[in-house]
Design a protein around this motif. Structure first.
Motif, PDB file in Angstrom:
ATOM      1  N   CYS A   1     -47.389 -22.462  22.947  1.00 39.77           N
ATOM      2  CA  CYS A   1     -47.266 -21.331  22.024  1.00 39.77           C
ATOM      3  C   CYS A   1     -45.832 -20.809  21.923  1.00 39.77           C
ATOM      4  O   CYS A   1     -45.282 -20.689  20.822  1.00 39.77           O
ATOM      5  N   LEU A   2     -45.225 -20.506  23.067  1.00 40.76           N
ATOM      6  CA  LEU A   2     -43.899 -19.897  23.060  1.00 40.76           C
ATOM      7  C   LEU A   2     -42.821 -20.905  22.645  1.00 40.76           C
ATOM      8  O   LEU A   2     -42.086 -20.682  21.671  1.00 40.76           O
ATOM      9  N   THR A   3     -42.751 -21.996  23.358  1.00 42.11           N
ATOM     10  CA  THR A   3     -41.731 -22.999  23.037  1.00 42.11           C
ATOM     11  C   THR A   3     -42.017 -23.630  21.680  1.00 42.11           C
ATOM     12  O   THR A   3     -41.098 -23.845  20.885  1.00 42.11           O
ATOM     13  N   GLY A   4     -43.296 -23.907  21.423  1.00 40.64           N
ATOM     14  CA  GLY A   4     -43.664 -24.475  20.121  1.00 40.64           C
ATOM     15  C   GLY A   4     -43.276 -23.557  18.983  1.00 40.64           C
ATOM     16  O   GLY A   4     -42.765 -24.009  17.953  1.00 40.64           O
ATOM     17  N   GLY A   5     -43.499 -22.264  19.158  1.00 39.75           N
ATOM     18  CA  GLY A   5     -43.101 -21.303  18.128  1.00 39.75           C
ATOM     19  C   GLY A   5     -41.606 -21.284  17.906  1.00 39.75           C
ATOM     20  O   GLY A   5     -41.127 -21.219  16.764  1.00 39.75           O
ATOM     21  N   LEU A   6     -40.861 -21.329  18.997  1.00 39.18           N
ATOM     22  CA  LEU A   6     -39.398 -21.356  18.876  1.00 39.18           C
ATOM     23  C   LEU A   6     -38.915 -22.647  18.222  1.00 39.18           C
ATOM     24  O   LEU A   6     -37.931 -22.643  17.462  1.00 39.18           O
ATOM     25  N   ILE A   7     -39.599 -23.734  18.499  1.00 38.21           N
ATOM     26  CA  ILE A   7     -39.235 -25.016  17.873  1.00 38.21           C
ATOM     27  C   ILE A   7     -39.476 -24.949  16.365  1.00 38.21           C
ATOM     28  O   ILE A   7     -38.638 -25.387  15.568  1.00 38.21           O
ATOM     29  N   VAL A   8     -40.608 -24.379  15.974  1.00 42.41           N
ATOM     30  CA  VAL A   8     -40.884 -24.218  14.541  1.00 42.41           C
ATOM     31  C   VAL A   8     -39.787 -23.362  13.895  1.00 42.41           C
ATOM     32  O   VAL A   8     -39.278 -23.703  12.827  1.00 42.41           O
ATOM     33  N   LEU A   9     -39.420 -22.279  14.570  1.00 45.70           N
ATOM     34  CA  LEU A   9     -38.314 -21.457  14.060  1.00 45.70           C
ATOM     35  C   LEU A   9     -37.025 -22.269  13.960  1.00 45.70           C
ATOM     36  O   LEU A   9     -36.254 -22.116  13.008  1.00 45.70           O
ATOM     37  N   GLY A  10     -36.802 -23.121  14.965  1.00 41.29           N
ATOM     38  CA  GLY A  10     -35.614 -23.966  14.944  1.00 41.29           C
ATOM     39  C   GLY A  10     -35.578 -24.886  13.740  1.00 41.29           C
ATOM     40  O   GLY A  10     -34.535 -25.061  13.104  1.00 41.29           O
ATOM     41  N   TYR A  11     -36.738 -25.457  13.411  1.00 46.57           N
ATOM     42  CA  TYR A  11     -36.803 -26.314  12.225  1.00 46.57           C
ATOM     43  C   TYR A  11     -36.601 -25.501  10.949  1.00 46.57           C
ATOM     44  O   TYR A  11     -35.841 -25.888  10.066  1.00 46.57           O
ATOM     45  N   VAL A  12     -37.272 -24.373  10.861  1.00 41.92           N
ATOM     46  CA  VAL A  12     -37.214 -23.559   9.652  1.00 41.92           C
ATOM     47  C   VAL A  12     -35.817 -22.966   9.433  1.00 41.92           C
ATOM     48  O   VAL A  12     -35.318 -22.930   8.305  1.00 41.92           O
ATOM     49  N   LEU A  13     -35.191 -22.512  10.524  1.00 41.52           N
ATOM     50  CA  LEU A  13     -33.903 -21.829  10.412  1.00 41.52           C
ATOM     51  C   LEU A  13     -32.698 -22.714  10.728  1.00 41.52           C
ATOM     52  O   LEU A  13     -31.570 -22.214  10.752  1.00 41.52           O
ATOM     53  N   SER A  14     -32.925 -23.992  10.970  1.00 35.51           N
ATOM     54  CA  SER A  14     -31.824 -24.853  11.422  1.00 35.51           C
ATOM     55  C   SER A  14     -30.651 -24.877  10.445  1.00 35.51           C
ATOM     56  O   SER A  14     -29.495 -24.821  10.874  1.00 35.51           O
ATOM     57  N   HIS A  15     -30.926 -24.943   9.181  1.00 34.43           N
ATOM     58  CA  HIS A  15     -29.824 -25.002   8.205  1.00 34.43           C
ATOM     59  C   HIS A  15     -28.976 -23.738   8.282  1.00 34.43           C
ATOM     60  O   HIS A  15     -27.750 -23.803   8.327  1.00 34.43           O
ATOM     61  N   TRP A  16     -29.636 -22.590   8.317  1.00 39.31           N
ATOM     62  CA  TRP A  16     -28.926 -21.310   8.383  1.00 39.31           C
ATOM     63  C   TRP A  16     -28.193 -21.157   9.714  1.00 39.31           C
ATOM     64  O   TRP A  16     -27.024 -20.750   9.746  1.00 39.31           O
ATOM     65  N   LEU A  17     -28.876 -21.470  10.829  1.00 38.62           N
ATOM     66  CA  LEU A  17     -28.260 -21.317  12.147  1.00 38.62           C
ATOM     67  C   LEU A  17     -27.040 -22.219  12.308  1.00 38.62           C
ATOM     68  O   LEU A  17     -25.996 -21.783  12.804  1.00 38.62           O
TER      69      LEU A  17
END
Length: 160
Positions: free
Chosen positions: A37-53
């Protein structure tokens, strides 16, 4: 990633210290669920926000596109790394430290480096990044095998 240690080793060590070995299975499942849940959620955020980050640090468009592609190759494997850290943490909580650490070292030296070298020859820089998931899967497989085939059958006792 290694921050998993403090939050999960404590409950494991407490269960072992209290002689409540029947709690180890549920604690293991809880650790895996928390990682999912926690790491998986952060990974999803990483994919979604990777371009911006990545845009915060990389201004060249071509370099950012390449960096995002490389990040996407290995980002999902952090979840696998977390799973192996949970399994290894169970064993470390009982005082069995050398085998889980040894497995990690062997995987880095015996899997990651040779795989990165071989995949680099075939795929270039992408191949080096592909070595991360391969290594984390090997770590998970070996940690889980040791846990199921050896550690679980040992007599586990309090360290103090």
């Amino acid at each position: 990633m290694e921050a998993e240690g403090p939050k999960q080793v404590g409950p494991r060590a407490q269960a072992i210290g209290a002689g409540r070995l029947e709690r180890i299975g549920p604690i293991l499942r809880t650790g895996i669920l928390i990682n999912l849940c926690l790491t998986g959620g952060l990974i999803v955020l990483g994919y979604v926000l990777s371009h911006w980050l990545l845009g915060l640090f990389i201004t060249d468009v071509d370099a950012r596109v390449k960096a995002e592609h490389l990040l996407h190759i290995m980002l999902w494997s952090i979840l696998v790394f977390g799973f192996q850290a949970v399994v290894g943490g169970i064993m470390r909580a009982s005082g069995v430290v050398l085998v889980p650490v040894g497995i990690s070292i062997v995987c880095v030296l015996g899997v990651e480096l040779p795989v990165a070298y071989l995949l680099n020859a075939r795929f270039g820089l992408e191949g080096v990044w592909m070595a991360f998931p391969v290594t984390y899967l090997a770590m998970l497989g070996l940690q889980t095998a040791y846990y199921r085939l050896v550690w679980r059958h040992k007599q586990i006792k309090r360290l103090v």
